[in-house]
Scaffold this active site. Structure first.
Site, mmCIF file in Angstrom:
data_model
loop_
_atom_site.group_PDB
_atom_site.id
_atom_site.type_symbol
_atom_site.label_atom_id
_atom_site.label_comp_id
_atom_site.label_asym_id
_atom_site.label_seq_id
_atom_site.Cartn_x
_atom_site.Cartn_y
_atom_site.Cartn_z
ATOM 1 N N HIS A 13 0.793 -1.225 -0.074
ATOM 2 C CA HIS A 13 0.020 0.084 0.041
ATOM 3 C C HIS A 13 0.858 1.290 0.069
ATOM 4 C CE1 HIS A 13 0.724 0.878 4.368
ATOM 5 N NE2 HIS A 13 0.467 -0.385 4.595
ATOM 6 N N CYS A 38 3.218 -4.846 6.714
ATOM 7 C CA CYS A 38 2.746 -4.559 5.210
ATOM 8 C C CYS A 38 4.127 -4.024 4.624
ATOM 9 C CB CYS A 38 1.531 -3.792 5.351
ATOM 10 S SG CYS A 38 0.052 -4.532 5.522
#
Length: 111
Positions: A70, A86
């Site tokens: 992301h 992440c």
């Protein structure tokens, strides 16, 4: 055209391959010591533009629940081990990447 993503946690780089040829390298941020980025082979299973919060301009969810590639609302974090596992990218980079790779793209994460 087959795309493949290789994430090198130790080098904090995301490498994009097209038909087994390296076409782009991006700087990334990865998980911190207590919440490391999980190694293994996954697939991109969904995409969401402008997911809000710390996820920046794009979310691409991985087949490992709760993890994804992301953007970020903190560009100074790129190049560091700071996430909850992440893979963070500059917003312009994650937008470029998301336009190229389809859902189902393989993502291999290694130390």
């Amino acid at each position: 055209m087959a795309y493949r993503i290789n994430v090198q946690v130790g080098r904090r780089q995301l490498l994009l391959y097209q038909d087994n040829r390296l076409i782009k390298t991006y700087p990334i941020a990865v998980g911190k010591m207590l919440t490391p980025t999980p190694t293994g082979s996954y697939r991109i299973i969904n995409k969401q533009a402008n997911p809000g919060g710390p996820y920046g301009a794009m979310w691409m969810g991985l087949s490992r629940r709760g993890y994804g590639i992301h953007g970020t609302n903190d560009p100074s974090s790129i190049g560091k081990s700071v996430s909850h596992g992440c893979i963070r990218m500059y917003n312009q980079d994650v937008l470029e990447l998301s336009r190229m790779v389809p859902i189902g793209t393989q993502v291999v994460i290694s130390r």
